[in-house]
Design a protein around this motif. Structure first.
Motif, PDB file in Angstrom:
ATOM      1  N   ALA A  76       4.897   5.099 -15.012  1.00 11.07           N
ATOM      2  CA  ALA A  76       3.520   4.658 -14.793  1.00 11.07           C
ATOM      3  C   ALA A  76       2.834   5.569 -13.772  1.00 11.07           C
ATOM      4  O   ALA A  76       1.934   5.137 -13.063  1.00 11.07           O
ATOM      5  CB  ALA A  76       3.507   3.198 -14.346  1.00 11.07           C
ATOM      6  N   VAL A  77       3.304   6.815 -13.692  1.00  9.26           N
ATOM      7  CA  VAL A  77       2.675   7.752 -12.747  1.00  9.26           C
ATOM      8  C   VAL A  77       2.253   9.040 -13.444  1.00  9.26           C
ATOM      9  O   VAL A  77       2.882   9.488 -14.410  1.00  9.26           O
ATOM     10  CB  VAL A  77       3.612   8.091 -11.553  1.00  9.26           C
ATOM     11  N   HIS A  78       1.161   9.604 -12.922  1.00  7.73           N
ATOM     12  CA  HIS A  78       0.610  10.881 -13.386  1.00  7.73           C
ATOM     13  C   HIS A  78       0.001  11.475 -12.107  1.00  7.73           C
ATOM     14  O   HIS A  78      -0.406  10.721 -11.225  1.00  7.73           O
ATOM     15  CB  HIS A  78      -0.454  10.583 -14.462  1.00  7.73           C
ATOM     16  N   PRO A  79      -0.104  12.803 -11.996  1.00  3.71           N
ATOM     17  CA  PRO A  79      -0.682  13.345 -10.763  1.00  3.71           C
ATOM     18  C   PRO A  79      -2.007  12.657 -10.391  1.00  3.71           C
ATOM     19  O   PRO A  79      -2.934  12.589 -11.199  1.00  3.71           O
ATOM     20  CB  PRO A  79      -0.884  14.829 -11.100  1.00  3.71           C
ATOM     21  N   GLY A  80      -2.043  12.095  -9.193  1.00  2.00           N
ATOM     22  CA  GLY A  80      -3.249  11.421  -8.698  1.00  2.00           C
ATOM     23  C   GLY A  80      -3.483  10.036  -9.272  1.00  2.00           C
ATOM     24  O   GLY A  80      -4.540   9.435  -9.031  1.00  2.00           O
ATOM     25  N   PHE A  81      -2.517   9.477 -10.007  1.00  2.00           N
ATOM     26  CA  PHE A  81      -2.763   8.225 -10.747  1.00  2.00           C
ATOM     27  C   PHE A  81      -1.495   7.373 -10.828  1.00  2.00           C
ATOM     28  O   PHE A  81      -0.424   7.879 -11.173  1.00  2.00           O
ATOM     29  CB  PHE A  81      -3.216   8.610 -12.163  1.00  2.00           C
ATOM     30  N   VAL A  82      -1.634   6.078 -10.515  1.00  2.01           N
ATOM     31  CA  VAL A  82      -0.506   5.138 -10.627  1.00  2.01           C
ATOM     32  C   VAL A  82      -1.017   3.862 -11.294  1.00  2.01           C
ATOM     33  O   VAL A  82      -2.054   3.328 -10.889  1.00  2.01           O
ATOM     34  CB  VAL A  82       0.023   4.724  -9.222  1.00  2.01           C
ATOM     35  N   ALA A  83      -0.290   3.366 -12.303  1.00  5.65           N
ATOM     36  CA  ALA A  83      -0.687   2.098 -12.936  1.00  5.65           C
ATOM     37  C   ALA A  83       0.212   0.976 -12.428  1.00  5.65           C
ATOM     38  O   ALA A  83       1.425   1.162 -12.275  1.00  5.65           O
ATOM     39  CB  ALA A  83      -0.590   2.198 -14.454  1.00  5.65           C
ATOM     40  N   VAL A  84      -0.384  -0.199 -12.197  1.00  7.13           N
ATOM     41  CA  VAL A  84       0.355  -1.331 -11.604  1.00  7.13           C
ATOM     42  C   VAL A  84       0.080  -2.627 -12.368  1.00  7.13           C
ATOM     43  O   VAL A  84      -0.982  -2.796 -12.962  1.00  7.13           O
ATOM     44  CB  VAL A  84      -0.058  -1.543 -10.122  1.00  7.13           C
ATOM     45  N   GLY A  85       1.055  -3.552 -12.346  1.00 11.63           N
ATOM     46  CA  GLY A  85       0.848  -4.875 -12.938  1.00 11.63           C
ATOM     47  C   GLY A  85       0.701  -4.803 -14.456  1.00 11.63           C
ATOM     48  O   GLY A  85       1.389  -4.024 -15.128  1.00 11.63           O
ATOM     49  N   ASP A  86      -0.199  -5.613 -15.000  1.00  7.47           N
ATOM     50  CA  ASP A  86      -0.377  -5.649 -16.459  1.00  7.47           C
ATOM     51  C   ASP A  86      -0.694  -4.255 -17.008  1.00  7.47           C
ATOM     52  O   ASP A  86      -0.347  -3.951 -18.159  1.00  7.47           O
ATOM     53  CB  ASP A  86      -1.527  -6.598 -16.839  1.00  7.47           C
ATOM     54  N   ALA A  87      -1.365  -3.446 -16.236  1.00  6.66           N
ATOM     55  CA  ALA A  87      -1.734  -2.097 -16.697  1.00  6.66           C
ATOM     56  C   ALA A  87      -0.509  -1.211 -16.897  1.00  6.66           C
ATOM     57  O   ALA A  87      -0.618  -0.114 -17.453  1.00  6.66           O
ATOM     58  CB  ALA A  87      -2.694  -1.447 -15.696  1.00  6.66           C
ATOM     59  N   ALA A  88       0.684  -1.693 -16.450  1.00  6.14           N
ATOM     60  CA  ALA A  88       1.916  -0.927 -16.646  1.00  6.14           C
ATOM     61  C   ALA A  88       2.993  -1.788 -17.313  1.00  6.14           C
ATOM     62  O   ALA A  88       4.163  -1.442 -17.286  1.00  6.14           O
ATOM     63  CB  ALA A  88       2.407  -0.382 -15.306  1.00  6.14           C
ATOM     64  N   GLY A  89       2.592  -2.927 -17.887  1.00  5.85           N
ATOM     65  CA  GLY A  89       3.542  -3.787 -18.619  1.00  5.85           C
ATOM     66  C   GLY A  89       4.545  -4.504 -17.726  1.00  5.85           C
ATOM     67  O   GLY A  89       5.679  -4.722 -18.124  1.00  5.85           O
TER      68      GLY A  89
ATOM     69  N   GLY B  85       0.644  15.061   1.530  1.00  3.21           N
ATOM     70  CA  GLY B  85      -0.347  15.937   0.886  1.00  3.21           C
ATOM     71  C   GLY B  85       0.025  16.267  -0.559  1.00  3.21           C
ATOM     72  O   GLY B  85      -0.504  17.195  -1.148  1.00  3.21           O
ATOM     73  N   GLN B  86       0.944  15.491  -1.140  1.00  2.00           N
ATOM     74  CA  GLN B  86       1.400  15.742  -2.514  1.00  2.00           C
ATOM     75  C   GLN B  86       1.199  14.482  -3.341  1.00  2.00           C
ATOM     76  O   GLN B  86       1.834  13.473  -3.073  1.00  2.00           O
ATOM     77  CB  GLN B  86       2.912  16.039  -2.533  1.00  2.00           C
ATOM     78  N   VAL B  87       0.340  14.575  -4.351  1.00  2.00           N
ATOM     79  CA  VAL B  87       0.179  13.391  -5.208  1.00  2.00           C
ATOM     80  C   VAL B  87       0.700  13.683  -6.618  1.00  2.00           C
ATOM     81  O   VAL B  87       0.227  13.123  -7.606  1.00  2.00           O
ATOM     82  CB  VAL B  87      -1.294  12.896  -5.251  1.00  2.00           C
ATOM     83  N   ASP B  88       1.689  14.568  -6.707  1.00  2.00           N
ATOM     84  CA  ASP B  88       2.245  14.928  -8.016  1.00  2.00           C
ATOM     85  C   ASP B  88       3.227  13.854  -8.507  1.00  2.00           C
ATOM     86  O   ASP B  88       3.586  12.931  -7.778  1.00  2.00           O
ATOM     87  CB  ASP B  88       2.942  16.299  -7.929  1.00  2.00           C
ATOM     88  N   GLU B  89       3.673  14.023  -9.758  1.00  2.00           N
ATOM     89  CA  GLU B  89       4.585  13.037 -10.357  1.00  2.00           C
ATOM     90  C   GLU B  89       5.877  12.891  -9.578  1.00  2.00           C
ATOM     91  O   GLU B  89       6.396  11.791  -9.417  1.00  2.00           O
ATOM     92  CB  GLU B  89       4.982  13.516 -11.756  1.00  2.00           C
ATOM     93  N   GLU B  90       6.419  14.026  -9.151  1.00  2.00           N
ATOM     94  CA  GLU B  90       7.699  14.031  -8.431  1.00  2.00           C
ATOM     95  C   GLU B  90       7.605  13.116  -7.197  1.00  2.00           C
ATOM     96  O   GLU B  90       8.494  12.295  -6.954  1.00  2.00           O
ATOM     97  CB  GLU B  90       7.992  15.486  -8.013  1.00  2.00           C
ATOM     98  N   THR B  91       6.507  13.254  -6.456  1.00  2.00           N
ATOM     99  CA  THR B  91       6.349  12.455  -5.228  1.00  2.00           C
ATOM    100  C   THR B  91       6.112  10.984  -5.555  1.00  2.00           C
ATOM    101  O   THR B  91       6.590  10.098  -4.851  1.00  2.00           O
ATOM    102  CB  THR B  91       5.169  13.002  -4.387  1.00  2.00           C
ATOM    103  N   LEU B  92       5.400  10.722  -6.641  1.00  2.00           N
ATOM    104  CA  LEU B  92       5.082   9.327  -6.973  1.00  2.00           C
ATOM    105  C   LEU B  92       6.241   8.626  -7.695  1.00  2.00           C
ATOM    106  O   LEU B  92       6.241   7.405  -7.851  1.00  2.00           O
ATOM    107  CB  LEU B  92       3.820   9.267  -7.857  1.00  2.00           C
ATOM    108  N   TRP B  93       7.230   9.406  -8.133  1.00  2.00           N
ATOM    109  CA  TRP B  93       8.303   8.891  -9.007  1.00  2.00           C
ATOM    110  C   TRP B  93       9.070   7.708  -8.438  1.00  2.00           C
ATOM    111  O   TRP B  93       9.471   6.781  -9.134  1.00  2.00           O
ATOM    112  CB  TRP B  93       9.287  10.016  -9.331  1.00  2.00           C
ATOM    113  N   ARG B  94       9.253   7.744  -7.114  1.00  2.00           N
ATOM    114  CA  ARG B  94      10.025   6.677  -6.457  1.00  2.00           C
ATOM    115  C   ARG B  94       9.458   5.290  -6.805  1.00  2.00           C
ATOM    116  O   ARG B  94      10.185   4.306  -6.853  1.00  2.00           O
ATOM    117  CB  ARG B  94      10.022   6.949  -4.946  1.00  2.00           C
ATOM    118  N   TYR B  95       8.146   5.247  -7.041  1.00  2.00           N
ATOM    119  CA  TYR B  95       7.510   3.978  -7.443  1.00  2.00           C
ATOM    120  C   TYR B  95       8.145   3.463  -8.742  1.00  2.00           C
ATOM    121  O   TYR B  95       8.530   2.297  -8.841  1.00  2.00           O
ATOM    122  CB  TYR B  95       5.998   4.193  -7.595  1.00  2.00           C
ATOM    123  N   ASN B  96       8.281   4.346  -9.739  1.00  2.00           N
ATOM    124  CA  ASN B  96       8.917   3.936 -11.007  1.00  2.00           C
ATOM    125  C   ASN B  96      10.314   3.397 -10.751  1.00  2.00           C
ATOM    126  O   ASN B  96      10.716   2.372 -11.309  1.00  2.00           O
ATOM    127  CB  ASN B  96       9.063   5.133 -11.959  1.00  2.00           C
TER     128      ASN B  96
END
Ligand SMILES: Cc1cc2nc3c(=O)[nH]c(=O)nc-3n(C[C@H](O)[C@H](O)[C@H](O)COP(=O)(O)OP(=O)(O)OC[C@H]3O[C@@H](n4cnc5c(N)ncnc54)[C@H](O)[C@@H]3O)c2cc1C
Length: 468
Positions: free
Chosen positions: A291-304, A335-346
């Motif tokens: 549910a992550v893309h550079p600069g973008f994270v989807a949460v709740g119903d928006a991510a199933g 200063g990094q909003v790439d997928e790699e940095t956001l991945w931990r959320y998944n």
């Protein structure tokens, strides 16, 4: 210029550049915003509804696991919206078998005044420092040359608005419009999303004259056709949330009429008064693979993030908000909003409940292929506490003595039992596989290929049409 004047000037020009833009003032959006604001970052929540209407969301109003909600919004703030904390079990009515099953529900359970709760989480996020812009309908996303999402555009009472931010949190609910506009390019963001993986649901708030006998229970009843159920959840002894839903793989049900028919047949609803009617779609599928893309994270119903067997999504949304919020903070600080940095959320979502929901999805798939009368006959013969365990954990094991007892009671349903047994093995395989969810986007393709092979076996075992 003071901060306030600066903000007014900025919005007059129709622009605002916070650190994070959250779309949607629902549970996921509010918990994300509260988490980020607590850390001192500038976060704006955009909500299409008016300030008065915000938080008024179609729901069965059953809240499970409230005792362990994230702390970004203090529990004391939402507790006054819990109108019935006496509920402790499910009451499964099986008319085909003339049976009622009383099944304990583990963990803290409450029925809530959903609108009041909605207002209180907004208040909680605002207290933490988040800013809310109401009547603001997000209509598109901004992306730079690299594909990174850099903000959104919206209209507020007919006026255009632009919001640029380091990160956009998509908390816009089921079938979020934002995901129609983001070009996900080569990112891993899950786009294998189809309306047939959703449930169409409708509910009314009904006032009855006399207190109902099942004040301490969540009442469930199968709909006449497969893959759906009716619910009666008591907000108080005389104020009942009644509703129903069906999986959108099925021929559409006439929700309002079917509900009316059932209400007419129940003596406790004679002379009842309907106060409020709402309907919506909810995801009854596995969580998004990513549910992550550079600069973008989807949460709740928006991510199933909904339990696909019960339709419960409030707790998942709250935790998705917390995890996304914490990851947003880390991303901004590095200063990094790439997928790699956001991945931990998944990873955190999968660890906490995503793996379990993916396993439970196997039973949702089974329910689209199985004969409802046969299933109800079998349920009526099963030990209740084991059913409860299965419903919430995604897996269960019943002792041999109980197995034999259940088997003898369920003569005539042995084909279904064998089917269930095989399905459980498939669900366990899925659970096991999700426990090996990759620790970076690089591992996702291989992991998905293995998971898809396991899903082939699920379709073979259940006889259901492929869902994904
Ligand atoms: C009929 C029904 C019954 C349910 N029963 C239960 C239950 O009993 N228990 C339970 O736990 N869960 C239940 N659920 C599921 C639960 O309601 C959701 O999982 C939960 O609300 C998800 O929260 P969210 O924050 O992700 O999305 P939502 O609560 O849907 O919030 C999304 C917000 O985004 C806003 N928005 C959408 N698009 C835009 C846009 N373009 N611009 C600006 N704002 C936008 C919406 O107005 C809304 O405020 C039910 C769902 C339905 C439909």
């Amino acid at each position: 210029m003071s901060l306030q004047e600066e903000f007014v000037g900025a919005t007059l020009e129709g622009r605002r550049d916070p650190d994070v833009v959250v779309v949607g003032a629902g549970t996921a959006g509010c918990y994300a915003a509260a988490t980020i604001a607590h850390a001192g970052y500038d976060v704006v929540v955009l909500e299409r509804k008016s300030e008065e209407e915000a938080g008024h969301i179609a729901c069965g109003d059953a809240l499970k696991g409230a005792d362990a909600f994230p702390e970004a919004i203090p529990k004391a703030q939402i507790e006054p919206a819990f109108t019935n904390t006496a509920v402790d079990h499910g009451r499964f009515e099986i008319p085909q078998e003339d049976t009622v099953l009383e099944i304990p529900v583990p963990g803290e359970l409450a029925v809530i005044d959903r609108w009041e709760y909605g207002k209180r989480i907004i208040e909680g996020a605002a207290d933490a420092g988040a800013e809310f812009h109401y009547d603001t309908v997000v209509q598109n996303v901004l992306q730079d040359d690299t594909g990174r999402v850099t903000g959104v555009t919206a209209t507020c009472r007919g006026e255009p608005r632009t919001y640029e931010a380091d990160l956009v949190v998509d908390g816009a609910g089921s079938l979020s419009i934002l995901q129609d506009y983001v070009d996900f390019g080569d990112s891993t963001f899950d786009t294998n999303v189809n309306y047939s993986q959703f449930c169409s649901a409708y509910r009314e708030i009904v006032h009855v004259e006399e207190p109902v006998e099942w004040y301490d229970a969540l009442v469930f009843k199968p709909t006449e056709r497969a893959a759906g159920y009716l619910w009666y959840f008591p907000r108080t002894e005389t104020e009942i949330n009644v509703g129903l839903g069906f999986q959108m793989t099925e021929r559409p049900m006439k929700l309002v009429e079917d509900l009316k028919r059932d209400l007419r047949e129940r003596p406790e609803f004679a002379g009842a008064r309907v106060e409020d009617k709402l309907g919506a779609a909810l995801p009854t599928r596995r969580p998004y693979d990513s549910a992550v893309h550079p600069g973008f994270v989807a949460v709740g119903d928006a991510a199933g993030h909904v339990n696909p067997t019960t339709g419960g999504g409030i707790a998942g949304a709250a935790y998705a908000g917390k995890y996304a919020g914490e990851q947003a903070i880390e991303a901004i600080e590095s200063g990094q909003v790439d997928e790699e940095t956001l991945w931990r959320y998944n990873e955190r979502v999968m660890d906490h409940y995503g793996a379990r929901y993916a396993a439970l999805d196997v039973y949702n798939i089974l329910s689209t292929a199985i004969d409802v009368d046969d299933l109800m006959g079998l349920l009526a013969a099963m030990p209740g506490d084991k059913l409860a365990e299965a419903l919430y954990s995604g897996s269960t094991d019943i002792g041999w003595k109980l197995k034999i007892e259940a088997l003898l009671k369920s003569r005539g349903h042995w084909g279904t039992i064998w089917n269930m047994y095989q399905t459980k093995r498939r669900a366990d395989e899925i659970l096991d596989h999700y426990e090996r969810y990759p620790s970076s986007p690089d591992g996702l393709t291989d992991w998905q290929a293995e998971r898809d092979e396991l899903m082939e076996r699920v379709y073979e075992t259940t006889g259901a049409d492929p869902k994904y």
